[in-house]
Design an enzyme around this catalytic site. Structure first.
Site, short mmCIF file in Angstrom:
data_model
loop_
_atom_site.label_atom_id
_atom_site.label_comp_id
_atom_site.label_asym_id
_atom_site.label_seq_id
_atom_site.Cartn_x
_atom_site.Cartn_y
_atom_site.Cartn_z
N LYS A 37 150.15 -0.69 31.97
CA LYS A 37 150.19 -1.95 32.74
C LYS A 37 149.45 -3.04 31.97
CE LYS A 37 145.65 -2.03 34.10
NZ LYS A 37 144.68 -3.10 33.77
N GLY A 60 141.13 4.16 27.14
CA GLY A 60 140.02 3.22 27.23
C GLY A 60 140.33 1.85 26.71
N ASP A 66 143.16 1.48 40.27
CA ASP A 66 144.47 1.10 39.71
C ASP A 66 145.58 2.10 40.06
OD1 ASP A 66 143.61 -1.22 38.54
OD2 ASP A 66 143.42 -0.39 36.53
#
Length: 294
Positions: free
Chosen positions: A23, A108, A148
């Site tokens: 995303k 990350g 998320d």
């Protein structure tokens, strides 16, 4: 809400193979810090065609996880493993499973790879076991794993509020090709939020003066991320990457999430491919070409 299926590639009696998209945050304004330590925000999120691939074998002799990406845990601390265990517990099913993750989404990097894996596993298990839970229930389960995760079950461009769990579909986003630059370092999301000075955030005035909720997303007006200033102050590569993308004719550039990945939006595939070819010469940067899933 109807049940939504994962990005399914293959399925047989005890096996599923699926894609997990990354995303981007096209807009991210942090509004306030909550008493529970989380932050409320307003964000516009969109999936992109950069995928991890997950293979799941059900009802195995033992529970096992394998991942090809260095440093990603292969045990119960992995979000995908947690998602599988959570589903089975909520469904009162006692079975083992094996999950194999082929990562292409850098870990990350502010692209939601772990959350996407978790959301995809929840949807895959739900589909395999006959859609026991509604999508809204799956999103509630996903929220317990990470803010998320519900978005990756929602599967549409969305305006996210609260801590990211309140989602409203956002229509009318223009299609763009995405040139993504990832780096050989990661940042701590917790530290980024800790160092954020809410009084100095810059996206507040943008959302006040021109709401994409009412007027639609406008690239020139709305591309903004309050967290970028914090992360970029520690990592000069971020501003260097943004400048490089603009120099290669990106229409807009931004850091995604808490970073450090930076993306440029291109209306033209040729220009996007040209930028990837040129910027790949920087050995410290990893380049990806994708497009917005709208």
């Amino acid at each position: 809400m109807k049940n939504i299926k994962p990005y399914l590639l293959k399925q047989d009696t005890r096996f599923m193979e699926l894609l997990c998209p990354a995303k981007l945050n096209l807009f991210l304004h942090v509004t306030e810090k909550r008493l529970d330590g989380y932050h409320n925000l307003i964000s516009l999120m969109c999936l992109i065609s950069l995928y991890d691939k997950i293979s799941i074998t059900f009802d195995t002799c033992e529970t096992k996880m394998v991942c090809n990406y260095p440093g990603v845990p292969e045990d119960h601390t992995n979000l995908a493993w947690k998602a599988a265990e959570l589903f089975l517990r909520k469904a009162d099913i006692r079975e083992n499973f094996e999950i194999v993750i082929e990562k292409k989404i850098p870990a990350g990097a502010g692209l939601g790879g772990g959350s996407s894996n978790a959301g995809s596993v929840l949807m895959a298990f739900n589909s395999y076991y006959g859609n026991i839970f509604s999508s809204s229930k799956l999103m509630d389960m996903g929220l317990s794993l990470g803010a998320d995760v519900p978005f990756f079950i929602f599967q549409k461009p969305a305006i996210a509020t609260g801590i990211g769990e309140k989602l409203e579909a956002c229509k009318g986003i223009e299609h763009f090709y995405v040139v993504l630059i990832a780096f050989d370092f990661i940042v701590s999301t917790a530290n980024v939020y800790k160092n954020l000075k809410l009084g100095l955030t810059k996206c507040k005035n943008i959302i006040k003066s021109s709401s994409f909720k009412e007027q639609g997303f406008n690239l020139e007006q709305h591309l903004c991320n309050d967290l970028e200033m914090v992360t970029a102050s520690d990592y000069p590569d971020i501003n260097a990457a943004k400048k490089a993308l603009l120099d290669h004719d990106a229409r807009g550039v931004l850091m995604s999430g808490s970073g450090p990945s930076v993306f440029g939006l291109f209306p033209d595939l040729y220009q996007a491919e040209k930028a990837v070819k040129s910027l790949s010469k920087n050995e410290r940067w990893t380049l990806y070409l994708a497009d917005l899933i709208i």
